[in-house]
Design an enzyme around this catalytic site. Structure first.
Site, PDB file in Angstrom:
ATOM      1  N   LYS A   1       0.907  -1.188   0.080  1.00  0.00           N
ATOM      2  CA  LYS A   1       0.018  -0.126  -0.016  1.00  0.00           C
ATOM      3  C   LYS A   1       0.778   1.137   0.036  1.00  0.00           C
ATOM      4  CE  LYS A   1      -3.979   2.024   0.408  1.00  0.00           C
ATOM      5  NZ  LYS A   1      -3.790   2.792  -0.803  1.00  0.00           N
TER       6      LYS A   1
ATOM      7  N   GLN B   1       7.434   3.753   3.827  1.00  0.00           N
ATOM      8  CA  GLN B   1       5.806   3.533   3.935  1.00  0.00           C
ATOM      9  C   GLN B   1       5.783   2.046   4.784  1.00  0.00           C
ATOM     10  OE1 GLN B   1       3.690   5.454   1.464  1.00  0.00           O
ATOM     11  NE2 GLN B   1       2.286   4.685   3.030  1.00  0.00           N
TER      12      GLN B   1
ATOM     13  N   LYS C   1       5.566   3.329   8.323  1.00  0.00           N
ATOM     14  CA  LYS C   1       4.111   4.203   8.611  1.00  0.00           C
ATOM     15  C   LYS C   1       2.855   3.295   8.579  1.00  0.00           C
ATOM     16  CE  LYS C   1       3.957   7.651   5.726  1.00  0.00           C
ATOM     17  NZ  LYS C   1       3.959   8.583   4.689  1.00  0.00           N
TER      18      LYS C   1
ATOM     19  N   LYS D   1       5.237   1.807  -3.140  1.00  0.00           N
ATOM     20  CA  LYS D   1       5.220   3.054  -3.642  1.00  0.00           C
ATOM     21  C   LYS D   1       5.509   2.863  -5.121  1.00  0.00           C
ATOM     22  CE  LYS D   1       4.572   7.533  -2.348  1.00  0.00           C
ATOM     23  NZ  LYS D   1       3.814   8.058  -1.132  1.00  0.00           N
TER      24      LYS D   1
ATOM     25  N   GLY E   1      -3.045   8.254  -4.163  1.00  0.00           N
ATOM     26  CA  GLY E   1      -2.382   9.542  -4.703  1.00  0.00           C
ATOM     27  C   GLY E   1      -1.155  10.113  -3.814  1.00  0.00           C
ATOM     28  N   ASP E   2      -0.436  10.832  -4.409  1.00  0.00           N
ATOM     29  CA  ASP E   2       0.844  11.397  -3.731  1.00  0.00           C
ATOM     30  C   ASP E   2       1.071  12.629  -4.787  1.00  0.00           C
ATOM     31  OD1 ASP E   2       2.839  10.646  -1.734  1.00  0.00           O
ATOM     32  OD2 ASP E   2       4.088  11.636  -3.511  1.00  0.00           O
TER      33      ASP E   2
ATOM     34  N   THR F   1      -4.750  13.228   5.444  1.00  0.00           N
ATOM     35  CA  THR F   1      -3.401  13.550   5.661  1.00  0.00           C
ATOM     36  C   THR F   1      -3.113  14.747   6.486  1.00  0.00           C
ATOM     37  OG1 THR F   1      -2.866  12.160   3.698  1.00  0.00           O
ATOM     38  CG2 THR F   1      -0.908  13.554   4.937  1.00  0.00           C
TER      39      THR F   1
ATOM     40  N   ASN G   1      -2.509  18.877  -1.510  1.00  0.00           N
ATOM     41  CA  ASN G   1      -3.604  18.319  -0.590  1.00  0.00           C
ATOM     42  C   ASN G   1      -3.406  18.255   0.689  1.00  0.00           C
ATOM     43  OD1 ASN G   1      -4.051  15.258   0.478  1.00  0.00           O
ATOM     44  ND2 ASN G   1      -5.765  16.159  -0.407  1.00  0.00           N
TER      45      ASN G   1
ATOM     46  N   SER H   1      -7.045   5.716   3.777  1.00  0.00           N
ATOM     47  CA  SER H   1      -7.091   4.753   2.805  1.00  0.00           C
ATOM     48  C   SER H   1      -7.607   3.286   2.934  1.00  0.00           C
ATOM     49  CB  SER H   1      -5.917   4.831   2.054  1.00  0.00           C
ATOM     50  OG  SER H   1      -5.555   5.721   1.082  1.00  0.00           O
TER      51      SER H   1
HETATM   52  P1  NDP Z   1       0.371  17.815  -4.063  1.00  0.00           P
HETATM   53  O1  NDP Z   1       0.697  17.332  -5.225  1.00  0.00           O
HETATM   54  O2  NDP Z   1      -0.990  17.916  -3.783  1.00  0.00           O
HETATM   55  O3  NDP Z   1       1.084  19.059  -3.401  1.00  0.00           O
HETATM   56  C1  NDP Z   1       2.495  19.176  -3.482  1.00  0.00           C
HETATM   57  C2  NDP Z   1       2.976  20.739  -3.013  1.00  0.00           C
HETATM   58  O4  NDP Z   1       3.990  20.612  -2.566  1.00  0.00           O
HETATM   59  C3  NDP Z   1       2.534  21.539  -3.976  1.00  0.00           C
HETATM   60  O5  NDP Z   1       2.271  22.831  -3.422  1.00  0.00           O
HETATM   61  C4  NDP Z   1       3.746  21.625  -4.748  1.00  0.00           C
HETATM   62  O6  NDP Z   1       4.005  23.031  -5.543  1.00  0.00           O
HETATM   63  C5  NDP Z   1       4.952  21.423  -3.862  1.00  0.00           C
HETATM   64  N1  NDP Z   1       6.046  20.917  -4.227  1.00  0.00           N
HETATM   65  C6  NDP Z   1       6.094  19.865  -4.800  1.00  0.00           C
HETATM   66  N2  NDP Z   1       7.455  19.425  -5.203  1.00  0.00           N
HETATM   67  C7  NDP Z   1       8.178  20.640  -4.720  1.00  0.00           C
HETATM   68  C8  NDP Z   1       9.774  20.947  -4.676  1.00  0.00           C
HETATM   69  N3  NDP Z   1      10.293  20.113  -5.488  1.00  0.00           N
HETATM   70  N4  NDP Z   1      10.171  22.108  -4.164  1.00  0.00           N
HETATM   71  C9  NDP Z   1       9.052  22.893  -3.460  1.00  0.00           C
HETATM   72  N5  NDP Z   1       7.666  22.357  -3.559  1.00  0.00           N
HETATM   73  C10 NDP Z   1       7.058  21.545  -3.950  1.00  0.00           C
HETATM   74  O7  NDP Z   1       0.925  16.839  -3.119  1.00  0.00           O
HETATM   75  P2  NDP Z   1       0.543  16.349  -1.400  1.00  0.00           P
HETATM   76  O8  NDP Z   1       0.425  17.182  -0.880  1.00  0.00           O
HETATM   77  O9  NDP Z   1      -0.435  15.231  -1.715  1.00  0.00           O
HETATM   78  O10 NDP Z   1       1.909  15.470  -0.903  1.00  0.00           O
HETATM   79  C11 NDP Z   1       2.970  16.546  -0.294  1.00  0.00           C
HETATM   80  C12 NDP Z   1       3.809  15.863   0.535  1.00  0.00           C
HETATM   81  O11 NDP Z   1       2.981  15.101   1.403  1.00  0.00           O
HETATM   82  C13 NDP Z   1       4.469  14.633  -0.267  1.00  0.00           C
HETATM   83  O12 NDP Z   1       5.724  14.520   0.383  1.00  0.00           O
HETATM   84  C14 NDP Z   1       3.792  13.484  -0.060  1.00  0.00           C
HETATM   85  O13 NDP Z   1       4.902  12.143  -0.347  1.00  0.00           O
HETATM   86  C15 NDP Z   1       3.356  13.584   1.206  1.00  0.00           C
HETATM   87  N6  NDP Z   1       2.271  12.784   1.802  1.00  0.00           N
HETATM   88  C16 NDP Z   1       0.972  12.739   0.841  1.00  0.00           C
HETATM   89  C17 NDP Z   1       0.053  12.101   1.346  1.00  0.00           C
HETATM   90  C18 NDP Z   1      -1.147  12.279   0.612  1.00  0.00           C
HETATM   91  O14 NDP Z   1      -2.246  11.738   1.114  1.00  0.00           O
HETATM   92  N7  NDP Z   1      -1.499  12.866  -0.222  1.00  0.00           N
HETATM   93  C19 NDP Z   1       0.009  10.966   2.368  1.00  0.00           C
HETATM   94  C20 NDP Z   1       1.403  11.118   3.157  1.00  0.00           C
HETATM   95  C21 NDP Z   1       2.496  11.902   2.955  1.00  0.00           C
HETATM   96  P3  NDP Z   1       3.970  22.927  -7.330  1.00  0.00           P
HETATM   97  O15 NDP Z   1       2.647  22.969  -7.273  1.00  0.00           O
HETATM   98  O16 NDP Z   1       4.533  24.367  -7.447  1.00  0.00           O
HETATM   99  O17 NDP Z   1       4.700  21.800  -7.689  1.00  0.00           O
END
Ligand code: NDP
Length: 448
Positions: free
Chosen positions: A91, A112, A115, A127, A166-167, A211, A242, A380
């Site tokens: 997962k 993961q 976690k 992943k 998603g991620d 999250t 997200n 999830s």
């Molecule tokens: P999204 O794609 O929804 O959002 C990502 C955000 O981070 C955007 O604002 C993006 O900006 C920014 N970002 C991405 N890459 C970079 C970078 N290299 N430098 C600076 N800013 C960056 O992703 P999520 O919110 O889902 O995920 C965010 C983090 O949380 C990740 O590390 C993910 O692995 C982790 N996570 C997510 C979960 C989930 O349920 N979604 C669960 C657990 C962990 P821009 O739009 O400009 O790219």
């Protein structure tokens, strides 16, 4: 890392996986916590438990050819790393971002495992993703890419084998296209094969929020240990995706003022407190940059990355929720100088190791991602539970289960750390508590 056995396992990881720096970093952090556990359990070395743990059960890399709107064929690379299934089906999310490579997917898959173990919900670790960049692509291009990606991935997933979600770069829209293609290829409605689906066709209420909400619930529990809470705190959240959006929502609901958030180009500071409805409109509906927020919101200020760092904005709570290694030692020192009380990772591995050490030295409460952001994968697993029983729970029911899970994860980490004389060390507590659950299952299931 004192134990010769643990050290030799780490050296093997570096040697066998050249150039996969993020993977090395994630493994180092876990192994670094394990000395006292290995000393107390000689059976781990005898059964090569660590050597098995650091080697994925299966790694799939595949070509993803698709046609863009101009009729040109584009080729991306797809990944799925099925790391460990001792506790349940693999997962873990799918990430679509140009920076994706094998090392990044392996670090995420490795994290993961622990976690998912911490959630106690019977899910293994995996992943996947692609170096495809959804930014600037039309809806049709995203759909064609997702269909091409699934035309290979469907061979490797299933509700009892591997359940992606998603991620970064993969939200509700992408999960919809991926699920549609899976359903067509397999010829059956196997709702539990993907999570993060839309409510109304197998999705769980509360998954979108999970999250970010879970991150704040975990942080609230940490703050309670020092007699504080979110009420009246000044909060900075990096990212505006997200995780960040729903962390902001929950923190505001608990009475905090969130004054800054970011994207990959820059950050906004809004001293009046972020206008969440406007932020959702800009990011979720218009799929715009944060410059559009600043343009629509009088009094807010936008700065590019070259003009400064979001971590220089004074705050008492920091929630890094964008991406890996986004918070350096220098950033940590700036947060500490400005009086930060708690830092919790919404993203996976956003703080560099030296930054975490600085927080620990300064007695700042620190919640590592594998515990603090586990709310997404936990919900999830609740979505899988609803799919299996053909039920649809209310938002309240799901989020109250989420809250209990986050509190249990907190308490598990806290108590495990205390048992080893490391009270308040959540990094140690999360690594050891997660590791013990997986290792017990691996030993019980024999050498496989
Ligand atoms: P999204 O794609 O929804 O959002 C990502 C955000 O981070 C955007 O604002 C993006 O900006 C920014 N970002 C991405 N890459 C970079 C970078 N290299 N430098 C600076 N800013 C960056 O992703 P999520 O919110 O889902 O995920 C965010 C983090 O949380 C990740 O590390 C993910 O692995 C982790 N996570 C997510 C979960 C989930 O349920 N979604 C669960 C657990 C962990 P821009 O739009 O400009 O790219």
């Amino acid at each position: 890392m004192k134990s010769a056995y643990v050290k030799s396992v780490y050296d093997t990881v570096v040697q066998r996986n050249p150039g996969e720096n993020e993977f090395h970093q994630a493994v180092h952090e876990v192994l670094d916590s394990l000395d006292p556990v290995i000393a107390a359990h000689p059976e781990f070395e005898k059964t090569a438990l660590l050597e098995r743990l650091i080697e994925p059960e299966r790694q799939i890399i595949f070509r993803v050819p698709w046609v863009d709107d101009s009729g040109k064929v584009q080729v991306n690379r797809g990944y799925r790393v099925q790391f460990n299934s001792a506790l349940g089906p693999y997962k873990g999310g799918l990430r679509f971002h140009p920076s994706v490579n094998r090392g990044i997917i392996k670090f995420l898959g490795f994290e993961q495992i622990f976690k998912n173990a911490l959630t106690g919900l019977g899910i293994g670790g995996g992943k996947g993703g692609s170096d495809f960049d959804p930014h600037g692509k039309s809806d049709n291009e995203v759909m064609r890419f997702c269909q091409a990606f699934m035309s290979e991935l469907h061979n490797h997933i299933g509700e009892y084998t591997d359940v992606p979600a998603g991620d970064i770069g993969v939200g509700g829209r992408e999960i919809g296209y991926l699920f549609g293609m899976y359903r067509r290829l397999e010829g059956r409605y196997e709702a539990g094969v993907l999570t993060g689906k839309g409510v109304g066709w197998g999705g769980s209420k509360g998954r979108t929020e999970a999250t970010g909400y879970g991150l704040v619930m975990f942080t609230q529990r940490m703050l309670e240990q020092i007699g504080q809470g979110f009420e009246g705190q000044r909060v900075v959240v990096s990212g505006s995706g997200n995780v960040a959006i729903y962390a902001i929502e929950k923190a505001q609901e608990l009475g905090a003022k969130v004054v800054a958030c970011s994207d990959s180009s820059g950050f906004i500071v809004d001293e009046a407190g972020i206008d969440l409805e406007l932020l959702k409109q800009v990011k979720e509906v218009q799929r715009e940059r944060l410059t559009a927020y600043a343009a629509a919101r009088p009094g807010s200020v936008y700065r590019t990355r070259d003009e400064g760092s979001i971590w220089d904005v004074p705050c008492s709570i920091a929630l890094p929720s964008a991406t890996q290694n986004e918070l350096s030692l220098e950033n940590a020192e700036s947060l500490i100088k400005n009086g930060v009380v708690a830092v919790a990772e919404g993203a996976n591995m956003p703080c560099e190791p030296e930054a975490i050490e600085a927080f620990e030295r300064a007695d700042v409460l620190f919640g590592p991602g594998k515990a603090a952001n586990a709310g997404g994968v936990a919900t999830s697993a609740l979505e899988m539970e609803q799919n299996a029983s053909r039920e649809q729970w209310s938002f309240m029911h799901t989020t109250s289960r989420l809250e209990k899970i986050m509190h249990d994860i907190h308490d598990d980490c806290y108590e495990t750390a205390a048992q080893y004389g490391r009270s308040g060390d959540y990094v140690f507590g999360a690594n050891v508590a997660g590791f013990m659950k997986v290792s017990k299952a691996m030993i019980a299931q024999g050498v496989i």
